[in-house]
Scaffold this active site. Structure first.
Site, PDB file in Angstrom:
ATOM      1  N   ASP A  59      -8.065  -5.342  -0.517  1.00 46.36           N
ATOM      2  CA  ASP A  59      -8.486  -6.178  -1.640  1.00 46.36           C
ATOM      3  C   ASP A  59      -8.236  -7.662  -1.427  1.00 46.36           C
ATOM      4  O   ASP A  59      -8.796  -8.492  -2.142  1.00 46.36           O
ATOM      5  CB  ASP A  59      -7.762  -5.736  -2.922  1.00 46.36           C
ATOM      6  N   HIS A  72       0.840  -1.193   0.000  1.00 40.94           N
ATOM      7  CA  HIS A  72       0.000   0.000   0.000  1.00 40.94           C
ATOM      8  C   HIS A  72       0.874   1.241   0.000  1.00 40.94           C
ATOM      9  O   HIS A  72       1.935   1.246   0.608  1.00 40.94           O
ATOM     10  CB  HIS A  72      -0.919   0.032   1.230  1.00 40.94           C
TER      11      HIS A  72
HETATM   12  N1  CMC Z   1       3.934  -7.576  -4.448  1.00 38.58           N
HETATM   13  C1  CMC Z   1       5.278  -7.606  -4.535  1.00 38.58           C
HETATM   14  N2  CMC Z   1       6.070  -6.537  -4.290  1.00 38.58           N
HETATM   15  C2  CMC Z   1       5.461  -5.394  -3.943  1.00 38.58           C
HETATM   16  C3  CMC Z   1       4.056  -5.306  -3.826  1.00 38.58           C
HETATM   17  C4  CMC Z   1       3.307  -6.458  -4.099  1.00 38.58           C
HETATM   18  N3  CMC Z   1       1.975  -6.423  -4.024  1.00 38.58           N
HETATM   19  N4  CMC Z   1       3.731  -4.050  -3.467  1.00 38.58           N
HETATM   20  C5  CMC Z   1       4.873  -3.377  -3.353  1.00 38.58           C
HETATM   21  N5  CMC Z   1       5.911  -4.195  -3.653  1.00 38.58           N
HETATM   22  C6  CMC Z   1       7.312  -3.821  -3.673  1.00 38.58           C
HETATM   23  C7  CMC Z   1       7.650  -3.260  -5.051  1.00 38.58           C
HETATM   24  O1  CMC Z   1       8.069  -4.259  -5.942  1.00 38.58           O
HETATM   25  C8  CMC Z   1       8.711  -2.256  -4.739  1.00 38.58           C
HETATM   26  O2  CMC Z   1       9.912  -2.947  -4.537  1.00 38.58           O
HETATM   27  P1  CMC Z   1      11.319  -2.347  -5.074  1.00 38.58           P
HETATM   28  O3  CMC Z   1      11.462  -1.030  -4.358  1.00 38.58           O
HETATM   29  O4  CMC Z   1      12.299  -3.393  -4.720  1.00 38.58           O
HETATM   30  O5  CMC Z   1      11.112  -2.183  -6.549  1.00 38.58           O
HETATM   31  C9  CMC Z   1       8.289  -1.690  -3.386  1.00 38.58           C
HETATM   32  O6  CMC Z   1       7.510  -2.733  -2.770  1.00 38.58           O
HETATM   33  C10 CMC Z   1       7.449  -0.413  -3.512  1.00 38.58           C
HETATM   34  O7  CMC Z   1       6.356  -0.713  -4.402  1.00 38.58           O
HETATM   35  P2  CMC Z   1       5.656   0.346  -5.352  1.00 38.58           P
HETATM   36  O8  CMC Z   1       4.801  -0.388  -6.324  1.00 38.58           O
HETATM   37  O9  CMC Z   1       6.645   1.326  -5.870  1.00 38.58           O
HETATM   38  O10 CMC Z   1       4.751   1.094  -4.265  1.00 38.58           O
HETATM   39  P3  CMC Z   1       3.597   2.093  -4.565  1.00 38.58           P
HETATM   40  O11 CMC Z   1       3.394   2.847  -3.328  1.00 38.58           O
HETATM   41  O12 CMC Z   1       3.818   2.834  -5.829  1.00 38.58           O
HETATM   42  O13 CMC Z   1       2.382   1.095  -4.880  1.00 38.58           O
HETATM   43  C11 CMC Z   1       0.608  -0.360  -4.705  1.00 38.58           C
HETATM   44  C12 CMC Z   1       1.384   0.746  -4.014  1.00 38.58           C
HETATM   45  C13 CMC Z   1      -0.669  -0.633  -3.943  1.00 38.58           C
HETATM   46  C14 CMC Z   1       0.250   0.076  -6.135  1.00 38.58           C
HETATM   47  C15 CMC Z   1       1.489  -1.627  -4.763  1.00 38.58           C
HETATM   48  O14 CMC Z   1       1.752  -2.076  -3.454  1.00 38.58           O
HETATM   49  C16 CMC Z   1       0.868  -2.737  -5.604  1.00 38.58           C
HETATM   50  O15 CMC Z   1       1.023  -2.728  -6.826  1.00 38.58           O
HETATM   51  N6  CMC Z   1       0.135  -3.701  -4.960  1.00 38.58           N
HETATM   52  C17 CMC Z   1      -0.572  -4.715  -5.696  1.00 38.58           C
HETATM   53  C18 CMC Z   1      -1.887  -4.171  -6.223  1.00 38.58           C
HETATM   54  C19 CMC Z   1      -2.896  -3.968  -5.132  1.00 38.58           C
HETATM   55  O16 CMC Z   1      -3.084  -4.811  -4.264  1.00 38.58           O
HETATM   56  N7  CMC Z   1      -3.597  -2.835  -5.202  1.00 38.58           N
HETATM   57  C20 CMC Z   1      -4.654  -2.494  -4.250  1.00 38.58           C
HETATM   58  C21 CMC Z   1      -4.242  -1.342  -3.378  1.00 38.58           C
HETATM   59  S1  CMC Z   1      -5.274  -1.100  -1.941  1.00 38.58           S
HETATM   60  C22 CMC Z   1      -6.827  -0.701  -2.510  1.00 38.58           C
HETATM   61  C23 CMC Z   1      -6.879   0.430  -3.448  1.00 38.58           C
HETATM   62  O17 CMC Z   1      -6.426   1.530  -3.171  1.00 38.58           O
HETATM   63  O18 CMC Z   1      -7.444   0.224  -4.509  1.00 38.58           O
END
Ligand code: CMC
Length: 373
Positions: free
Chosen positions: A310, A259
């Site tokens: 989710d 998140h």
């Molecule tokens: N699985 C594996 N690695 C992850 C995940 C995940 N679900 N989430 C974050 N990471 C890792 C990511 O690979 C990155 O690692 P590194 O720095 O080594 O490259 C680090 O954590 C930071 O991730 P990010 O994607 O840059 O973080 P963000 O703040 O931009 O993204 C997020 C937040 C929710 C988009 C992301 O955690 C994600 O893609 N999660 C999966 C999709 C998901 O479950 N979305 C629902 C979010 S909650 C409800 C909503 O708001 O809709």
């Protein structure tokens, strides 16, 4: 000012609607902790709270119930149009397009004052569940039944989805709590999209249509559909470890985890986990919960990742017998209340939202005629 990728940590608006405390894992709607609301409130009460800033008294709640009940029907023209759409259309596309179409039949479509916008928000909150349920009936050639005015939002959705079958109390209560938990989450991507649109002084239907399109993405609301797809693909508890470890080896993202704001457990996941466990035991089918719990353990151990809203909502909706591609539309049905609260708040003290980009391209090129390129 340094560029913040994805606007991380940027404060884009003052708001008194919702506080997400990412370090303590707390979510507060208008001063009330989500735990308290999930335990004691109803979705309709939360809608009132979000729009009017305080909990309703009995008469106010009754009035909102009546208004929602009286507005659940959607115009015949919209139903006719939906019947012509391809049966394989993604329900979020259907919801986005039908919502946009509703504006042409809304009595207040050309008004943008607060009272008209509250009326529009009420109608949209009543109509979105009908669109989603009707679409599932239309594509599966099931009967469309009339909404019952005395039903709550959760009961009405299930009643329409199952072509008039009266929903049981456990299903209604579970969905009602899920709607409370998804109602509002500060400046998430879809709410921000709604505020950006509203700030141009466009109409509420346009702002909500933008929000629905944004929620559709798999990094936002679309994640819950991906979670159940993964659970079904894994199939059984004994296969969880190898599947998840392989995902991590392949550097794939685990849907329903991570998140932008929460650094600890998402407080909404606590309630959905409990619900998933309870529904599974009630149905005598505990494997979806057990698989989910094991995935949660592995994600924490191997990657330090916490699950988000989710993750367990996927097994909850699955056990409620809701088709997989309606999971994200259900998120929209609920978040409609939060989008409306933000649109109303934005318009109270509006200023166009227009940030700047940091230009990194060239600046000194000279035009070359097409024959000479
Ligand atoms: N699985 C594996 N690695 C992850 C995940 C995940 N679900 N989430 C974050 N990471 C890792 C990511 O690979 C990155 O690692 P590194 O720095 O080594 O490259 C680090 O954590 C930071 O991730 P990010 O994607 O840059 O973080 P963000 O703040 O931009 O993204 C997020 C937040 C929710 C988009 C992301 O955690 C994600 O893609 N999660 C999966 C999709 C998901 O479950 N979305 C629902 C979010 S909650 C409800 C909503 O708001 O809709």
């Amino acid at each position: 000012m340094p560029v913040k990728r994805g606007l991380e940590d940027v404060i884009a608006a003052e708001s008194s609607i919702c506080k997400v405390d990412g370090n303590k894992g707390r979510l507060i709607y208008r001063g009330y902790d989500i735990d308290d609301l999930a335990e004691h409130s109803t979705f309709e009460e939360v809608v009132y709270l979000l729009w009017f800033g305080r909990l309703p008294d009995k008469a106010e709640l009754e009035k909102l119930h009546k208004e929602l009940g009286a507005n659940r029907r959607i115009p015949e023209e919209v139903v006719k149009m939906m019947k012509q759409w391809p049966k394989e259309a993604v329900p979020m596309e259907v919801l986005r397009t039908a919502t946009s179409m509703l504006s042409m039949y809304d009595a207040d479509s050309h008004e943008n004052d607060r009272d008209a916008n509250v009326r529009k928000a009420t109608r949209l909150t009543a109509q979105l569940p009908t669109i989603v349920a009707y679409w599932d009936c239309i594509r599966s050639n099931r009967e469309l039944v009339d909404p019952k005015p005395d039903h709550s939002t959760a009961a009405s959705f299930l009643h329409l989805l199952h072509s008039g079958k009266e929903p049981d109390e456990v299903s209604v209560k579970s969905l009602d709590v899920a709607l409370i938990l998804h109602a509002e989450h500060e400046l998430n991507a879809s709410t921000f999209a709604a505020r950006v649109a509203a700030a141009t002084l466009t109409d509420m239907h346009s702002a909500v249509t933008a929000a629905i399109g944004t929620l559709k993405g798999p990094l936002h609301g679309g994640a819950n559909q991906e979670v159940i797809k993964m659970l079904l693909e894994i199939g059984e508890l004994s296969k969880v470890d190898s599947y998840i470890k392989k995902m991590f080896e392949d550097h794939k993202k685990l849907m329903g985890f991570g998140h932008r704001v929460y650094k600890v457990q998402d407080p909404r996941a606590f309630h959905l986990r409990k619900m998933s466990d309870k529904l599974g035991r009630g149905a005598g089918e505990t494997k979806w919960y057990e698989m989910s719990a094991r995935i949660e353990e592995l994600a924490k151990e191997e990657k330090g990742l916490n699950c988000n809203v989710d993750f367990y909502s996927a097994s909850v909706y699955y056990m409620l017998g809701i088709p997989r591609d309606l999971f994200t539309p259900i998120f929209a049905i609920s978040r409609m209340s939060g989008w409306a609260a933000h649109i109303l708040e934005q318009l109270e003290d509006n200023r166009l939202i227009r940030p700047e980009g940091e230009y990194v391209g060239k600046t000194d090129l000279k035009y070359v005629a097409i024959e000479q390129r």
